[in-house]
Design a protein around this motif. Structure first.
Motif, PDB file in Angstrom:
ATOM      1  N   LEU A 154       0.828  -1.210   0.000  1.00 44.51           N
ATOM      2  CA  LEU A 154       0.000   0.000   0.000  1.00 44.51           C
ATOM      3  C   LEU A 154       0.855   1.249   0.000  1.00 44.51           C
ATOM      4  CD1 LEU A 154      -2.864  -1.021   2.465  1.00 44.51           C
ATOM      5  CD2 LEU A 154      -3.061  -0.654   0.002  1.00 44.51           C
ATOM      6  N   GLU A 155       1.966   1.237   0.736  1.00 41.42           N
ATOM      7  CA  GLU A 155       2.853   2.396   0.720  1.00 41.42           C
ATOM      8  C   GLU A 155       3.415   2.620  -0.682  1.00 41.42           C
ATOM      9  OE1 GLU A 155       5.847   1.915   3.645  1.00 41.42           O
ATOM     10  OE2 GLU A 155       4.511   2.386   5.339  1.00 41.42           O
ATOM     11  N   THR A 156       3.715   1.502  -1.352  1.00 34.11           N
ATOM     12  CA  THR A 156       4.223   1.614  -2.733  1.00 34.11           C
ATOM     13  C   THR A 156       3.135   2.154  -3.645  1.00 34.11           C
ATOM     14  OG1 THR A 156       5.686  -0.266  -2.327  1.00 34.11           O
ATOM     15  CG2 THR A 156       5.296   0.352  -4.634  1.00 34.11           C
ATOM     16  N   LEU A 157       1.892   1.668  -3.432  1.00 30.88           N
ATOM     17  CA  LEU A 157       0.775   2.090  -4.266  1.00 30.88           C
ATOM     18  C   LEU A 157       0.466   3.567  -4.078  1.00 30.88           C
ATOM     19  CD1 LEU A 157      -1.444   1.166  -6.253  1.00 30.88           C
ATOM     20  CD2 LEU A 157      -2.857   0.620  -4.248  1.00 30.88           C
ATOM     21  N   GLY A 194      -5.633  12.422  -4.424  1.00 31.35           N
ATOM     22  CA  GLY A 194      -7.040  12.710  -4.160  1.00 31.35           C
ATOM     23  C   GLY A 194      -7.672  11.744  -3.167  1.00 31.35           C
ATOM     24  N   THR A 195      -8.917  11.402  -3.483  1.00 33.13           N
ATOM     25  CA  THR A 195      -9.719  10.572  -2.570  1.00 33.13           C
ATOM     26  C   THR A 195      -9.115   9.195  -2.396  1.00 33.13           C
ATOM     27  OG1 THR A 195     -11.686  11.739  -3.284  1.00 33.13           O
ATOM     28  CG2 THR A 195     -12.024   9.659  -2.139  1.00 33.13           C
ATOM     29  N   LYS A 196      -8.599   8.659  -3.436  1.00 34.94           N
ATOM     30  CA  LYS A 196      -8.009   7.318  -3.358  1.00 34.94           C
ATOM     31  C   LYS A 196      -6.799   7.322  -2.420  1.00 34.94           C
ATOM     32  CE  LYS A 196      -9.498   5.812  -7.963  1.00 34.94           C
ATOM     33  NZ  LYS A 196      -9.062   5.320  -9.295  1.00 34.94           N
ATOM     34  N   LEU A 241      -8.048   7.337   1.139  1.00 31.78           N
ATOM     35  CA  LEU A 241      -8.583   6.024   1.509  1.00 31.78           C
ATOM     36  C   LEU A 241      -7.458   5.048   1.813  1.00 31.78           C
ATOM     37  CD1 LEU A 241     -11.026   4.197   1.840  1.00 31.78           C
ATOM     38  CD2 LEU A 241     -10.926   3.691  -0.616  1.00 31.78           C
ATOM     39  N   ILE A 242      -6.431   5.061   0.926  1.00 35.83           N
ATOM     40  CA  ILE A 242      -5.292   4.167   1.172  1.00 35.83           C
ATOM     41  C   ILE A 242      -4.613   4.543   2.487  1.00 35.83           C
ATOM     42  CG2 ILE A 242      -3.014   3.473   0.328  1.00 35.83           C
ATOM     43  CD1 ILE A 242      -5.318   2.235  -1.191  1.00 35.83           C
ATOM     44  N   VAL A 267      -3.938   2.097   5.697  1.00 40.25           N
ATOM     45  CA  VAL A 267      -2.603   1.902   6.301  1.00 40.25           C
ATOM     46  C   VAL A 267      -2.660   2.114   7.817  1.00 40.25           C
ATOM     47  CG1 VAL A 267      -0.269   2.852   6.414  1.00 40.25           C
ATOM     48  CG2 VAL A 267      -1.360   2.468   4.190  1.00 40.25           C
ATOM     49  N   THR A 268      -3.415   3.148   8.205  1.00 37.98           N
ATOM     50  CA  THR A 268      -3.552   3.415   9.656  1.00 37.98           C
ATOM     51  C   THR A 268      -4.205   2.232  10.358  1.00 37.98           C
ATOM     52  OG1 THR A 268      -3.745   5.802   9.248  1.00 37.98           O
ATOM     53  CG2 THR A 268      -4.537   4.978  11.370  1.00 37.98           C
ATOM     54  N   ASP A 269      -5.272   1.707   9.746  1.00 35.95           N
ATOM     55  CA  ASP A 269      -5.955   0.547  10.352  1.00 35.95           C
ATOM     56  C   ASP A 269      -5.033  -0.655  10.414  1.00 35.95           C
ATOM     57  OD1 ASP A 269      -8.207   2.059  10.698  1.00 35.95           O
ATOM     58  OD2 ASP A 269      -9.188   1.358   8.851  1.00 35.95           O
TER      59      ASP A 269
END
Length: 543
Positions: A347-350, A356-358, A361-362, A366-368
């Motif tokens: 996810l960090e790479t993504l 924006g919104t995406k 959301l990512i 990551v926080t969760d």
């Protein structure tokens, strides 16, 4: 008060109750015995004073009768000249005077009231040729007046005698063939009379055991033995009327040695025996109670040891089971941790190619995921605690900042409950540090929160955590910060621990804990939830 409580009180105070009952009973016997003796003494005194009264009346009447007999023999003559013979008086009067003690004088008085002949002569020379119309102290002689007017015996008393002392006098008209030839005068000294009557030789058995006062109003006529007043203890009093002419007050009091015989001090043998018996019984009862208490303690300790052995065996079995489960569970946690870390990395790479919104959301995902990693880490520590639960635990002690730990715990706990239950944190303003094991601290609070959630049940409610700084005794001030984490040391912990304490309160709006089971809530495997609610009985044991 229930019978059980009453029985417990009786057993607890058995020695005191036994001693008290014995003392009360012995005191009752002693007081009863003394009361009977005092009553006996008072009755004896009443009998004695009545006998003395009768004797005084009889002896005074006896002496008056002697004077009357002298009158009769004096008038038993054939010629009136014999009634005026001083020689005849001098030869006859001694035989009457000496019959019995108590006479002060026997005199012959002419019709004008002048004493002409006296006996005994030397003791009464002062009154020879004196008029008896006015007596010593300028007292008018009502007795002589009565004899003059009625021709019968007149009496006056109580008077002060010319010869000394106090007494009474009689005036008997000497009438020969209707002619008044003079008066026969008897003078009686009451102190001499009373000394004769109140002498043990007189025949009164026990009169020598008394002090005696004979008074006319406030004037003491006669006194014997010890001094006393009318208000003194054990005094008996009687008013006596003499010859219907004057009154005397007769008072008797037992001597001190006889009064002491009915006192508590000299009749305390029963009480002393009771006190001695009470002490012995008290010691015996106390010894028996102590012995029973020791037996009870021994029995309780035996039961406690058996229970601890039983719990230890269960804990060992639990530890063996937990060890196997923990091994597999740790493997699962390790696998989950690896996958979560891989997802986090991807996810960090993504994120690098998103906006924006995406991207937001990512970021939330990551926080969760990182919260999941923290939970996995804590779960691993919890598993380790389970494996150590039946063994001597080892703790990872270090400074703990309490406020953020509680906030973090509540943040994770809110995901375990629905919105009908509110969580509130009312924490001290200061940042408080304590020295402890963080994972165990979290486990304690989490277990308490879970119990609070279960107590609330399906109803809306609230779980509240409050922290307080509590100064120990003799602590004048409270600092705004307990310790600096950068300078935290054992020395500073000891220093602050001597002055302050941290209190953590956790409350809920649930049904509460029944009073009858409150002592059992920390026992291993004790639970009120039952199998249906997945109760293990270990949550509060860890606490």
């Amino acid at each position: 008060m229930t019978k059980a409580k009453l029985k417990a009180i009786v057993i607890k105070y058995a020695a005191v109750i036994s001693v008290g009952l014995i003392l009360i009973f012995s005191g009752y016997l002693a007081i009863t015995d003394i009361g009977e003796k005092q009553t006996s003494l008072e009755n004896k005194s009443e009998i004695m004073i009545s006998q003395v009264e009768v004797a005084i009346q009889a002896e005074i009447q006896k002496r008056v009768d002697i004077i009357m007999l002298f009158r009769d023999t004096w008038l038993a003559v054939s010629d009136i000249e014999s009634c005026y013979s001083s020689h005849r008086f001098e030869t006859r009067v001694p035989s009457y005077y000496n019959v019995t003690p108590g006479f002060k004088a026997i005199n012959w008085i002419d019709v004008n009231g002048t004493i002409r002949w006296i006996y005994p002569y030397e003791e009464n020379i002062e009154v020879l040729n004196k008029s008896i119309v006015i007596l010593k102290g300028d007292v008018f002689n009502t007795g002589f007046e009565y004899a003059q007017e009625t021709g019968e015996m007149g009496i006056i008393g109580l008077i002060e005698l010319y010869q000394g002392g106090y007494g009474f006098t009689t005036y008997i008209p000497l009438i020969f063939n209707s002619t008044l030839t003079g008066y026969l005068n008897g003078v009686f000294d009451l102190s001499i009379l009373f000394s004769e009557i109140l002498n043990p030789d007189y025949g009164f058995v026990g009169i020598d055991q008394y002090s005696v006062n004979i008074l006319s109003e406030d004037l003491v006529i006669y006194h014997k033995n010890e001094n006393f007043t009318q208000s003194s203890p054990y005094v008996v009093t009687k008013d006596v009327t003499i010859l219907n002419s004057f009154n005397l007050t007769l008072s008797l009091q037992p001597l001190a040695e006889f009064r002491n015989q009915v006192s508590l001090w000299n009749n305390g043998s029963i009480l002393i025996l009771g006190i001695t018996l009470a002490v012995i019984v008290g010691i015996l009862v106390q010894t028996l109670l102590k012995r029973n208490e020791l037996l009870d303690i021994s029995s309780q300790e035996k039961e406690k040891l058996m229970l601890e052995l039983h719990i230890r065996q269960k804990m060992e079995s639990l530890g063996t089971l937990a060890g196997g489960i923990a091994h597999d569970f740790n493997n699962l946690l390790a696998s989950i941790q690896g996958n979560v870390s891989l997802i986090d990395f991807n996810l960090e790479t993504l994120q690098n190619g998103l906006e924006g919104t995406k991207l937001e959301l990512i970021g939330e995902i990551v926080t969760d995921l990182r919260e999941i990693q923290t939970l996995i880490k804590n779960s691993g520590k919890t598993v380790n605690q389970i494996t150590q639960f039946s063994h001597s635990p080892t703790a990872d002690l270090k400074p703990l900042n309490i406020k953020p730990m509680i906030y973090d715990l509540l943040k994770g706990f809110r995901k375990m409950i629905d919105r009908r239950i509110a969580t509130v944190a009312d924490l001290a303003r200061e940042e408080v540090y304590i020295f402890g094991d963080g994972s165990r601290f979290n486990q304690i609070l989490l277990n308490l929160c879970i119990n609070a959630r279960d107590a609330i049940g399906s109803n809306p409610g609230e779980i509240k955590i409050i922290t307080h700084l509590i100064p120990k005794k003799n602590t004048p001030n409270i600092p705004t910060r307990i310790a600096d984490p950068q300078q935290f040391s054992m020395q500073s912990i000891d220093l602050y621990d001597k002055n302050y304490e941290l209190e953590i309160q956790l409350s809920d709006t649930g049904i509460g804990i029944p009073k009858e089971i409150q002592q059992k809530i920390f026992d291993p495997f004790f639970s009120t939830k039952g199998k249906a609610r997945h109760g293990t009985g270990l949550g509060l044991t860890i606490v």
